[in-house]
Design an enzyme around this catalytic site. Structure first.
Site, PDB file in Angstrom:
ATOM      1  N   LYS A  70      -9.595 -13.464 -44.675  1.00 38.36           N
ATOM      2  CA  LYS A  70     -10.531 -13.662 -43.888  1.00 38.36           C
ATOM      3  C   LYS A  70     -11.487 -15.225 -44.259  1.00 38.36           C
ATOM      4  O   LYS A  70     -12.096 -15.509 -42.941  1.00 38.36           O
ATOM      5  CB  LYS A  70     -11.496 -12.549 -43.950  1.00 38.36           C
ATOM      6  CG  LYS A  70     -11.182 -11.126 -43.356  1.00 38.36           C
ATOM      7  CD  LYS A  70     -12.131 -10.241 -43.598  1.00 38.36           C
ATOM      8  CE  LYS A  70     -12.773  -9.860 -42.411  1.00 38.36           C
ATOM      9  NZ  LYS A  70     -13.402  -8.408 -42.330  1.00 38.36           N
ATOM     10  N   ASP A 107     -17.416  -8.563 -36.702  1.00 39.02           N
ATOM     11  CA  ASP A 107     -17.714  -7.369 -37.606  1.00 39.02           C
ATOM     12  C   ASP A 107     -18.933  -7.101 -37.344  1.00 39.02           C
ATOM     13  O   ASP A 107     -19.464  -5.990 -37.253  1.00 39.02           O
ATOM     14  CB  ASP A 107     -17.436  -7.789 -38.951  1.00 39.02           C
ATOM     15  CG  ASP A 107     -15.962  -7.672 -39.487  1.00 39.02           C
ATOM     16  OD1 ASP A 107     -15.267  -7.138 -38.659  1.00 39.02           O
ATOM     17  OD2 ASP A 107     -15.527  -8.258 -40.469  1.00 39.02           O
TER      18      ASP A 107
END
Ligand code: ATR
Length: 278
Positions: A70, A107
Site C-alpha cells: 500500500k 479506506d
C-alpha cells in the site's frame, strides 16, 4: 485498449487468499451483468514495479492494493490523490488509457460511508472521537474524521510513540492518550473506533475497559472477523449505537469498481449477504 477487450481488475498483495474483495467485486460484476473479472494476485515486493508495468498490457483497468504494497505503490504511481498522500498509502489504482497510473485511497471514504449508513443519526462534530490504534488503518480513519470536521481526536495506542508520530503529522487536533488511560476519556465521545487487530479471530481480546461509554456514542470496530467483536458487545451493553466493520470493506470497494467498470455499485443487504455467505 480497444473497447472489445474484457476489462480485468484484481487485488495485489501478499497474502491475498483471505481477502473478501474478489467475492465482493465478483458479486457486483455478476449483478450488473459486466463481462469483466477480478483476480487475486499474490505478488512479492521486488516484482511490484514490473507487475504494474505489465498489467495494463494484459487488459487490466486497475487494481486494489493491500499489505504489504500500500505504501510502495505511491512511489510507482504517476498521480496520487491528496487523500492518498495524506494517509501515506493507496488501496486503489486506476490504469488510465494514456498509460498513467492513478493512485487513490478509499479506506477513509469506506469508513465514513459505513458509519453514515450504519448509524444514520451519527453527528461526527457532536463531540470528540476516540481512536484506538495508530497503525496504517488508523491513519485512514484519522484523516477521514478530520475531513468531516471532527475537532478533537483522542488517540490511544499500546506503543505511545506511534500515536505521537501521528500527532506530529496530523496536528494538534490529535490528543495522545495513554493506552491504559484510554477507558477514562471515552465518556463524552461522539465516535469511538477500534483500529487495532485486537478481537480479530486468532488475536487477543480488546481489554481496555469500556464501562464509561455513554449511550450517545457511535461505536465501530474495523475488525469484521468475527462480525460481532467483544468491543462492539461491550458498546452495545452500554447502550451505544454500534456499526460493524464489514461495511467499510464494502464501501471502500465501490469507487474503484465504478472507475474500472463504469457502474457505481450499490452497497446493500444483498451485497453484505453475498460477501458473508461465500
Ligand atoms: P494496520 O495497518 O491494520 O493498522 P498495523 O500497522 O500493524 O496494522 O497496526 C496494528 C495496530 O494494532 C497497532 O495500533 C498496534 O499497536 P502497536 O502500535 O503498539 O503495535 C495494535 N495492536 C496489535 N496487537 C496489539 C496488542 N496485543 N495490544 C494492543 N494493541 C495491539
Amino acid at each position: 485498449m480497444t473497447k472489445t477487450r474484457i476489462p480485468l481488475a484484481g487485488l495485489l498483495g501478499s497474502p491475498v487468499s483471505h481477502s473478501k474483495s474478489p467475492i465482493l467485486h465478483g458479486y457486483w460484476l455478476k449483478r450488473y451483468g459486466i463481462a469483466g473479472h477480478y483476480i487475486p494476485m499474490d505478488v512479492a515486493h521486488d516484482d511490484l514495479p514490473q507487475v504494474l508495468n505489465t498489467l495494463p498490457k494484459l487488459g487490466f483497468v486497475g487494481v486494489n492494493v493491500t499489505i504489504p504494497h500500500k505504501e510502495a505503490v505511491l512511489a510507482i504511481a504517476d498521480l496520487v490523490t491528496d487523500r492518498a498522500s495524506l494517509i501515506g498509502a493507496a488501496n486503489t489504482l486506476i490504469f488510465r488509457e494514456d498509460g498513467k497510473i492513478h493512485a487513490d485511497n478509499t479506506d477513509g471514504y469506506g469508513f465514513i460511508e459505513n458509519l453514515r449508513h450504519g448509524a444514520p443519526d451519527w453527528q461526527p462534530k457532536a463531540g470528540p472521537a476516540v481512536v484506538f490504534g495508530a497503525g496504517g488503518a488508523s491513519r485512514a480513519v484519522i484523516a477521514s474524521l478530520l475531513d468531516v470536521g471532527v475537532t478533537e481526536i483522542r488517540l490511544a495506542n499500546r506503543t505511545r510513540q506511534r500515536a505521537e508520530a501521528l500527532r506530529q503529522e496530523f496536528g494538534p487536533k490529535i490528543i495522545v492518550v495513554d493506552w491504559v488511560q484510554a477507558g477514562n476519556v471515552i465518556e463524552d465521545a461522539a465516535t469511538v473506533v477500534n483500529t487495532t487487530s485486537l478481537g480479530m479471530v486468532g488475536k487477543p481480546e480488546f481489554r481496555v475497559p469500556l464501562d464509561a461509554l455513554s449511550p450517545a456514542s457511535v461505536v465501530t470496530d474495523l475488525v469484521y472477523t468475527p462480525l460481532r467483536t467483544g468491543f462492539l458487545d461491550a458498546a452495545e451493553r452500554a447502550g451505544c449505537t454500534t456499526v460493524d466493520g464489514l461495511g467499510m470493506l464494502l464501501h471502500q470497494g465501490a469507487p474503484g469498481f465504478e472507475r474500472w467498470f463504469g457502474v457505481r455499485p450499490e452497497v446493500d443487504e444483498d451485497t453484505r449477504r453475498a460477501v458473508l455467505g461465500a
